[in-house]
Design a protein around this motif. Structure first.
Motif, PDB file in Angstrom:
ATOM      1  N   TRP A   1       6.185  59.021 -29.490  1.00  0.00           N
ATOM      2  CA  TRP A   1       6.669  59.581 -28.215  1.00  0.00           C
ATOM      3  C   TRP A   1       7.562  60.793 -28.476  1.00  0.00           C
ATOM      4  CZ3 TRP A   1      11.920  59.858 -26.952  1.00  0.00           C
ATOM      5  CH2 TRP A   1      12.181  60.447 -25.703  1.00  0.00           C
ATOM      6  N   LEU A   2       8.461  60.634 -29.451  1.00  0.00           N
ATOM      7  CA  LEU A   2       9.398  61.722 -29.723  1.00  0.00           C
ATOM      8  C   LEU A   2       8.664  62.970 -30.215  1.00  0.00           C
ATOM      9  CD1 LEU A   2      12.286  62.781 -29.902  1.00  0.00           C
ATOM     10  CD2 LEU A   2      12.452  61.792 -32.189  1.00  0.00           C
ATOM     11  N   SER A   3       7.726  62.779 -31.175  1.00  0.00           N
ATOM     12  CA  SER A   3       7.091  64.002 -31.696  1.00  0.00           C
ATOM     13  C   SER A   3       6.150  64.623 -30.670  1.00  0.00           C
ATOM     14  CB  SER A   3       6.404  63.784 -33.045  1.00  0.00           C
ATOM     15  OG  SER A   3       5.622  62.679 -33.018  1.00  0.00           O
ATOM     16  N   ASN A   4       5.507  63.795 -29.828  1.00  0.00           N
ATOM     17  CA  ASN A   4       4.658  64.380 -28.777  1.00  0.00           C
ATOM     18  C   ASN A   4       5.502  65.137 -27.756  1.00  0.00           C
ATOM     19  OD1 ASN A   4       2.239  63.522 -29.803  1.00  0.00           O
ATOM     20  ND2 ASN A   4       2.304  61.540 -28.762  1.00  0.00           N
ATOM     21  N   SER A   5       6.655  64.559 -27.402  1.00  0.00           N
ATOM     22  CA  SER A   5       7.517  65.232 -26.416  1.00  0.00           C
ATOM     23  C   SER A   5       8.026  66.553 -26.986  1.00  0.00           C
ATOM     24  CB  SER A   5       8.718  64.349 -26.055  1.00  0.00           C
ATOM     25  OG  SER A   5       8.269  63.090 -25.656  1.00  0.00           O
ATOM     26  N   LEU A   6       8.407  66.546 -28.249  1.00  0.00           N
ATOM     27  CA  LEU A   6       8.877  67.799 -28.866  1.00  0.00           C
ATOM     28  C   LEU A   6       7.744  68.824 -28.909  1.00  0.00           C
ATOM     29  CD1 LEU A   6      11.062  66.315 -31.742  1.00  0.00           C
ATOM     30  CD2 LEU A   6      11.893  67.830 -29.920  1.00  0.00           C
ATOM     31  N   ARG A   7       6.525  68.329 -29.186  1.00  0.00           N
ATOM     32  CA  ARG A   7       5.359  69.236 -29.234  1.00  0.00           C
ATOM     33  C   ARG A   7       5.190  69.925 -27.877  1.00  0.00           C
ATOM     34  NH1 ARG A   7       1.597  65.700 -31.241  1.00  0.00           N
ATOM     35  NH2 ARG A   7       2.347  66.171 -33.328  1.00  0.00           N
ATOM     36  N   GLU A   8       5.358  69.136 -26.816  1.00  0.00           N
ATOM     37  CA  GLU A   8       5.228  69.726 -25.469  1.00  0.00           C
ATOM     38  C   GLU A   8       6.307  70.777 -25.203  1.00  0.00           C
ATOM     39  OE1 GLU A   8       5.105  66.429 -22.752  1.00  0.00           O
ATOM     40  OE2 GLU A   8       3.205  65.745 -23.609  1.00  0.00           O
ATOM     41  N   MET A   9       7.414  70.659 -25.917  1.00  0.00           N
ATOM     42  CA  MET A   9       8.492  71.649 -25.745  1.00  0.00           C
ATOM     43  C   MET A   9       8.336  72.792 -26.747  1.00  0.00           C
ATOM     44  SD  MET A   9      11.476  68.825 -25.379  1.00  0.00           S
ATOM     45  CE  MET A   9      12.592  69.054 -24.030  1.00  0.00           C
ATOM     46  N   GLY A  10       7.233  72.781 -27.490  1.00  0.00           N
ATOM     47  CA  GLY A  10       6.965  73.897 -28.402  1.00  0.00           C
ATOM     48  C   GLY A  10       7.484  73.685 -29.817  1.00  0.00           C
ATOM     49  N   ILE A  11       7.769  72.424 -30.176  1.00  0.00           N
ATOM     50  CA  ILE A  11       8.295  72.162 -31.532  1.00  0.00           C
ATOM     51  C   ILE A  11       7.357  71.195 -32.259  1.00  0.00           C
ATOM     52  CG2 ILE A  11      10.193  71.085 -32.829  1.00  0.00           C
ATOM     53  CD1 ILE A  11      12.042  72.055 -30.555  1.00  0.00           C
TER      54      ILE A  11
END
Ligand SMILES: Cc1ncc(COP(=O)(O)O)c(C=O)c1O
Length: 456
Positions: free
Chosen positions: A317-327
């Motif tokens: 969840w954390l890495s997908n959410s960060l991916r959505e924020m461009g990270i």
């Protein structure tokens, strides 16, 4: 610098590579910098028998690191590890190996038909992360296996955990056993006091370090440093000729040379800036309430601050959410996410990263120390090579209890085998594999349709 010499080379190339530096031929050649891409021609030295610009550059690298010799690697730390193991032991020798080594170490041992004696890292109580290798455990392993010919361990690890290399070397050297440290993640250490000490200055006989992981250098670039009375550096050079291409890329070698020169000339300024950016990041993250940044609570010998390990109830969840924020982060496990910083990070990048974490923190479930699982040492039923020769079948993880693995299963990254050929799948291993499978596709490797390869 090698790059200047490459730029000044205007001769008509009646030699490899076939693109002839004619970047008008295809647009990708220009974009890839093919106008600097040459081969071993007069005046440009030869990586495998260096006596010119490459030799001088490697001498400088050795000097910058404080080692007797440095060898340039164009096949990543992987090439350096394969060559160092081949140089350090004879076929069939016993080797004391940290169980949390990267798969390149396992492959190197297999190629030499070595007999590994595994030493487990201390598992971090609160997170299950593989911790430091204790000198006393190396001492016990040597006492039980005085015929061992090499000690191999990783420091720092993917999560930035370091071990007491000085203490381990002191013990191993008392028994005339050299220590090879996989320092793939530690090329940036030891240059200023704000960062941890490097392996060579702590006494490692060999430290293999990927420049590309943390320093400004192209992917695949690494250096193998040798500083030993127990390992013949000429033997390492000979073995590198076996494992590295006979046409090593000058772009990669120029990148290594450029990186070493940068360190020699500007290390204080560059590491100061990196350290300031990190301090700023960690200060901002002090306000996190639900996510938690891994800290050294005294259980690790050392923890490299350049690796940011974010503990969470839900890694994907954390890495997908960060991916959505461009990270995009480096590694995701069910229980934590690793974000790697490098010399190339700016204050703005780390500031944005911290603010994204603070935003996500509001939606995150509070991290606690339950549910974390660590590496366990499986029982060994067969030698690796023997298990690989056996007939095999694929079985569901759920049905794999007590079966002997016929292959490696690892999460990539970090590429540390959870189970290796010849090892028995215990209840703990089954639970660990299931935990990774639950976290999502693509984390585990060599486990098609969630099936493991076992001896028939
Ligand atoms: C601990 C460790 N050792 C060795 C390697 C191999 O390094 P390279 O990718 O430079 O070949 C890696 C790669 O991720 C690693 O994590």
């Amino acid at each position: 610098m090698i790059i200047d010499k490459l730029s000044g080379n205007k001769k008509i190339p009646m030699h490899m590579p076939g693109h002839k530096r004619n970047t008008a031929l295809a647009p990708y050649l220009k974009r890839l910098g093919a106008d600097l891409d040459i081969t071993e021609i007069e005046g440009f030295d030869n990586l495998h028998s260096p006596n010119g610009i490459i030799y001088e550059s490697m001498q400088k690298a050795a000097e910058v690191r404080g080692a007797k010799s440095a060898f340039y690697l164009v096949g990543g730390s992987t090439a350096g590890i394969l060559a160092s193991v081949a140089a350090g032991i004879e076929r069939g020798d016993k080797v004391i190996v940290a169980r949390n080594c990267h798969k390149s170490v396992y492959n190197a041992l297999e190629l030499q038909d070595a007999k590994p004696v595994f030493v487990m890292p201390k598992i971090h109580t609160k997170t299950g992360i593989s911790g430091s290798i204790e000198p006393c455990d190396i001492e016990d392993a040597i006492k039980e296996n005085p015929d061992a010919k090499l000690v191999i361990l990783t420091s720092p690890t993917y999560e930035g955990v370091t071990s007491d290399i000085k203490g381990i070397c002191k013990i191993a050297h008392k028994h005339n056993i050299p220590v090879l440290v996989d320092g793939a993640h530690g090329a940036h250490l030891g240059f200023t006091e704000d960062f941890l000490l490097d392996n060579i200055r702590q006494g490692a006989d060999i430290s293999v370090e990927s420049l590309h992981k943390t320093l400004p250098s192209l992917t695949q670039t690494a250096v193998c440093y040798v500083n030993s009375n127990l390992v013949d550096s000429q033997k390492v050079a000979d073995k590198l000729s076996v494992f590295q291409s006979s046409s090593p890329s000058y772009l990669l070698m120029a990148s290594i040379d450029g990186c070493i020169n940068l360190l020699a000339e500007k290390k204080e300024e560059l590491f100061l800036a990196w350290n300031q950016h990190l301090e700023y990041f960690y200060e901002k993250c002090k306000d996190l309430e639900n996510l938690k940044i891994l800290e050294n609570d005294g259980e690790f010998f050392g923890l490299d601050k350049t690796k940011i390990v974010i503990l969470t109830k839900n890694g994907p969840w954390l890495s997908n959410s960060l991916r959505e924020m461009g990270i995009e982060c480096e590694m995701t496990t069910p229980w934590y996410v690793v974000a790697m910083t490098g010399m190339g990070d700016t204050k703005e990048m780390l500031s944005y990263f911290a603010s994204c974490l603070l935003r996500l923190d509001k939606d995150a479930e509070k991290w606690d120390e339950t549910d974390t699982l660590g590496l366990t040492l499986p029982e060994k039923a067969m030698e690796t090579a023997d298990a690989k020769k056996e007939e095999y079948e694929w079985v569901e993880v759920a049905d794999s209890l007590d079966r002997i693995s016929a292959g490696y299963v690892f999460a990539y990254p970090p590429g540390v085998p959870i189970i290796a050929p010849g090892e028995v799948i215990s209840e703990e291993i089954k639970t660990l594999l299931s935990g990774y499978i639950k976290a999502g596709d693509g984390i585990l490797q060599n486990i098609p349709e969630n099936k493991v390869k076992v001896v028939k």
